[in-house]
Design a protein around this motif. Sequence first.
Motif, short mmCIF file in Angstrom:
data_model
loop_
_atom_site.label_atom_id
_atom_site.label_comp_id
_atom_site.label_asym_id
_atom_site.label_seq_id
_atom_site.Cartn_x
_atom_site.Cartn_y
_atom_site.Cartn_z
N GLN A 257 59.55 -5.29 42.13
CA GLN A 257 60.30 -6.25 42.95
C GLN A 257 60.76 -5.68 44.29
O GLN A 257 60.79 -6.39 45.28
N TYR A 258 61.12 -4.41 44.35
CA TYR A 258 61.70 -3.85 45.57
C TYR A 258 60.73 -2.98 46.36
O TYR A 258 61.14 -2.27 47.27
N CYS B 65 64.33 0.68 43.83
CA CYS B 65 65.40 -0.16 43.30
C CYS B 65 66.17 -0.83 44.44
O CYS B 65 65.99 -0.51 45.61
N LYS B 66 67.02 -1.75 44.07
CA LYS B 66 67.85 -2.47 45.05
C LYS B 66 68.74 -1.51 45.84
O LYS B 66 68.94 -1.67 47.04
N ARG B 67 69.28 -0.51 45.16
CA ARG B 67 70.17 0.47 45.81
C ARG B 67 69.46 1.15 46.97
O ARG B 67 69.99 1.24 48.08
N GLN C 11 66.84 0.11 48.58
CA GLN C 11 66.55 -0.89 49.60
C GLN C 11 67.79 -1.12 50.48
O GLN C 11 67.69 -1.18 51.71
#
Length: 78
Positions: A21-22, A27-29, A31
């Motif tokens: 996904q990222y 991970c989102k962090r 990003q």
Amino acid sequence: MTLKVACPTCKKEVIWQAESQYRPFCCKRCQLIDIGDWADENHKISQPVQGAVDLNEEMLDALEAEFLQHNKFFVEPE
């Protein structure tokens, strides 16, 4: 063959696939850290912005011809 890239933030290996996904981040962090670095101007585009150039008809015709040469699907069949 599976393409693997390094996360730009932490260098962790990321598999390049739709389920990641990222991507290219792991991970989102990571990003969000990268987005924050751009917001804080820690990342910059290396070349300065070039000044505006006034285009005349001859220049526009040349640009159009070059574009059509490289993008044949825009040319109508003869």
